[in-house]
Write a protein that holds these residues in place. Structure first.
Motif, PDB file in Angstrom:
ATOM      1  N   ILE A 151       1.190   3.949  -2.633  1.00 12.87           N
ATOM      2  CA  ILE A 151      -1.055   4.602  -2.610  1.00 12.87           C
ATOM      3  C   ILE A 151      -1.282   5.709  -1.335  1.00 12.87           C
ATOM      4  N   ASP A 152      -0.654   4.400  -0.229  1.00 14.36           N
ATOM      5  CA  ASP A 152      -1.670   5.707   1.275  1.00 14.36           C
ATOM      6  C   ASP A 152      -0.860   6.055   1.354  1.00 14.36           C
ATOM      7  N   LEU A 153      -1.074   7.406   2.446  1.00 16.05           N
ATOM      8  CA  LEU A 153       0.011   8.002   3.102  1.00 16.05           C
ATOM      9  C   LEU A 153      -0.540   7.728   4.773  1.00 16.05           C
ATOM     10  N   THR A 154       0.836   7.284   5.094  1.00 19.18           N
ATOM     11  CA  THR A 154       0.602   7.017   7.043  1.00 19.18           C
ATOM     12  C   THR A 154       0.625   8.431   7.342  1.00 19.18           C
ATOM     13  N   VAL A 155       0.490   8.336   8.600  1.00 19.59           N
ATOM     14  CA  VAL A 155       0.760  10.208   9.567  1.00 19.59           C
ATOM     15  C   VAL A 155       2.361  10.055   9.395  1.00 19.59           C
ATOM     16  N   ALA A 156       2.881   8.986   9.754  1.00 19.88           N
ATOM     17  CA  ALA A 156       4.374   8.908  10.186  1.00 19.88           C
ATOM     18  C   ALA A 156       4.802   9.963   8.896  1.00 19.88           C
ATOM     19  N   ARG A 157       4.653   9.542   7.688  1.00 19.30           N
ATOM     20  CA  ARG A 157       5.359   9.886   6.622  1.00 19.30           C
ATOM     21  C   ARG A 157       4.774  11.411   6.389  1.00 19.30           C
ATOM     22  N   ILE A 158       3.806  11.649   6.807  1.00 22.17           N
ATOM     23  CA  ILE A 158       3.636  13.175   7.157  1.00 22.17           C
ATOM     24  C   ILE A 158       4.085  13.675   7.540  1.00 22.17           C
ATOM     25  N   TYR A 159       4.682  13.343   8.609  1.00 24.15           N
ATOM     26  CA  TYR A 159       5.323  14.042  10.215  1.00 24.15           C
ATOM     27  C   TYR A 159       6.687  14.281   9.909  1.00 24.15           C
ATOM     28  N   GLU A 160       6.715  13.133   8.538  1.00 20.02           N
ATOM     29  CA  GLU A 160       8.927  12.887   8.669  1.00 20.02           C
ATOM     30  C   GLU A 160       9.718  12.908   9.300  1.00 20.02           C
ATOM     31  N   GLY A 161       9.625  12.523  10.200  1.00 23.82           N
ATOM     32  CA  GLY A 161      10.460  12.171  11.379  1.00 23.82           C
ATOM     33  C   GLY A 161      10.271  13.443  12.589  1.00 23.82           C
ATOM     34  N   GLU A 162       9.622  13.843  13.252  1.00 27.35           N
ATOM     35  CA  GLU A 162       8.760  14.503  13.608  1.00 27.35           C
ATOM     36  C   GLU A 162       7.949  13.405  14.327  1.00 27.35           C
ATOM     37  N   ALA A 222       6.017   7.237  -8.302  1.00 27.57           N
ATOM     38  CA  ALA A 222       6.114   5.410  -9.451  1.00 27.57           C
ATOM     39  C   ALA A 222       4.481   4.995  -9.298  1.00 27.57           C
ATOM     40  N   SER A 223       4.000   4.182 -10.417  1.00 24.70           N
ATOM     41  CA  SER A 223       3.669   3.600 -10.553  1.00 24.70           C
ATOM     42  C   SER A 223       3.085   1.906 -10.370  1.00 24.70           C
ATOM     43  N   PRO A 224       1.810   2.170  -9.341  1.00 17.97           N
ATOM     44  CA  PRO A 224       1.607   1.116  -7.991  1.00 17.97           C
ATOM     45  C   PRO A 224       1.174  -0.031  -9.757  1.00 17.97           C
ATOM     46  N   SER A 225       1.327  -1.005  -9.230  1.00 20.77           N
ATOM     47  CA  SER A 225       0.921  -2.500  -9.607  1.00 20.77           C
ATOM     48  C   SER A 225      -0.458  -2.533  -9.439  1.00 20.77           C
ATOM     49  N   GLN A 270      -2.675  -1.411  -5.859  1.00 19.28           N
ATOM     50  CA  GLN A 270      -4.234  -0.647  -6.088  1.00 19.28           C
ATOM     51  C   GLN A 270      -5.192  -1.789  -5.779  1.00 19.28           C
ATOM     52  N   ILE A 271      -5.023  -2.869  -5.905  1.00 20.99           N
ATOM     53  CA  ILE A 271      -6.411  -3.783  -4.921  1.00 20.99           C
ATOM     54  C   ILE A 271      -6.278  -3.963  -3.584  1.00 20.99           C
ATOM     55  N   ALA A 272      -5.380  -3.576  -2.579  1.00 23.80           N
ATOM     56  CA  ALA A 272      -4.578  -3.910  -1.964  1.00 23.80           C
ATOM     57  C   ALA A 272      -4.949  -2.420  -1.421  1.00 23.80           C
ATOM     58  N   ARG A 290       0.629  -1.175  -0.254  1.00 21.05           N
ATOM     59  CA  ARG A 290      -0.003  -0.044  -0.055  1.00 21.05           C
ATOM     60  C   ARG A 290       0.820   1.144  -0.469  1.00 21.05           C
ATOM     61  N   ASP A 291       2.177   0.777   0.222  1.00 22.50           N
ATOM     62  CA  ASP A 291       2.942   2.619   0.564  1.00 22.50           C
ATOM     63  C   ASP A 291       3.137   3.255  -0.722  1.00 22.50           C
TER      64      ASP A 291
END
Ligand code: ATP
Ligand code: MG
Length: 272
Positions: free
Chosen positions: A159-170, A191-194, A198-200, A156-157
């Protein structure tokens, strides 16, 4: 076949489920609702001497096609709640009397079951139909078994954005592994997801939406347990995994009964 015994039929938007009690236990059968004639032929063959108790949004369609009049129509939510009580008891949860029942069918409905009563608390149009429809639109794969096989290998990474990725190390104010934005990582530069990815992610979107609403319902009803039913869980290990983990993260006990897709049919059979 036994005279006077009932068969329960839950005719839903996507699947028509049948449950019959026999000396050896419950017997289950299901048919795509689009192939309703196959379902009617099966009922003519195996349930000719049983009274029929019919529930679900397509109950009238079944009733019209049956060449018999000895049937009873059962309201959908009371049937699924009665069936859930029965199947939970069979799986060792006989003492569970106060819980949220989330039915992830074509769409999703949420009920509060307390003793022998039930109260509809809401729902969402995000459900199993979303898994089929949105995955189909994105990938061109519309077959359920193929879709869930793809999902097993999806990541899923992209396609989907986790909270940690928005906070980038904070240090984020909420757990970093929660999804901040379903599909929020998609861009024309990424990069294009497979198809599998996408289904995941579609399954992730459905799992997190139905769980979030169920958690809010459980908080409102002041219950600890959320029971998830509906055919969307059939062989769908990713949906099960995310719903289980996410419910637990919020402090609730999730139960996904083995034959939860047949709750409506079992409940209908028992309601006569
Ligand atoms: N063989 C199958 N074919 C199609 N979908 C399936 C199949 N098995 C499981 N599913 C999944 O189960 C979902 C349907 O679940 P379910 O049978 O509980 O809904 P329903 O009762 O037909 O719908 P509703 O209660 O909303 O009217 C589908 O949307 C799909 O995600
Ligand atoms: Mg249904």
């Amino acid at each position: 076949m036994v005279n006077g015994v009932t068969a329960g039929i839950d005719a839903g938007g996507t699947l028509c489920k049948i449950a019959m009690q026999t000396e050896k236990g419950w017997v289950y059968q299901s048919f795509p609702t689009k192939q309703i004639q196959k379902c009617i032929s099966w009922l003519d063959t195996y349930c000719a001497h049983r009274c029929l108790c019919i529930t679900g949004g397509k109950a009238s369609m079944i009733r019209e096609k049956l060449k018999r009049s000895d049937y009873t129509l059962i309201p959908e939510f009371s049937a699924s709640c009665a069936g859930a009580r029965e199947l939970l008891a069979a799986e060792g949860h006989a003492d569970l009397s106060d819980f949220i029942l989330t039915n992830v069918g074509t769409g999703t409905s949420i009920n509060h079951v307390k003793g022998m009563t039930q109260e509809w608390m809401g729902g969402t149009g995000v459900g199993g139909g979303t898994i089929l429809g949105l995955s189909g639109l994105l990938t061109g794969v519309y077959n359920y078994s193929t879709l869930i096989q793809y999902a097993e290998h999806g990541k899923r990474d992209l396609i989907d954005l986790t909270v940690a990725r928005i906070y980038e190390g904070e240090k984020p104010p909420i757990p970093g592994d929660l999804t901040a934005s379903n599909f929020g990582a998609v861009s024309d530069e990424a990069a294009s997801p497979s198809s599998a990815d996408q289904i995941a992610s579609v399954i992730g979107l459905v799992a997190e939406t139905v769980t979030s609403l169920s958690v809010l319902a459980a908080q409102k009803a002041d219950v600890k347990t959320i029971v998830y039913i509906g055919s969307s869980f059939v062989n769908n290990s990713l949906l099960r995994k995310i719903v289980t983990r996410y419910s637990g993260q919020w402090g609730f006990v999730p139960i996904i009964p083995q034959y939860g897709s047949f709750c409506g049919a079992v409940g209908a059979a028992l309601t006569k």
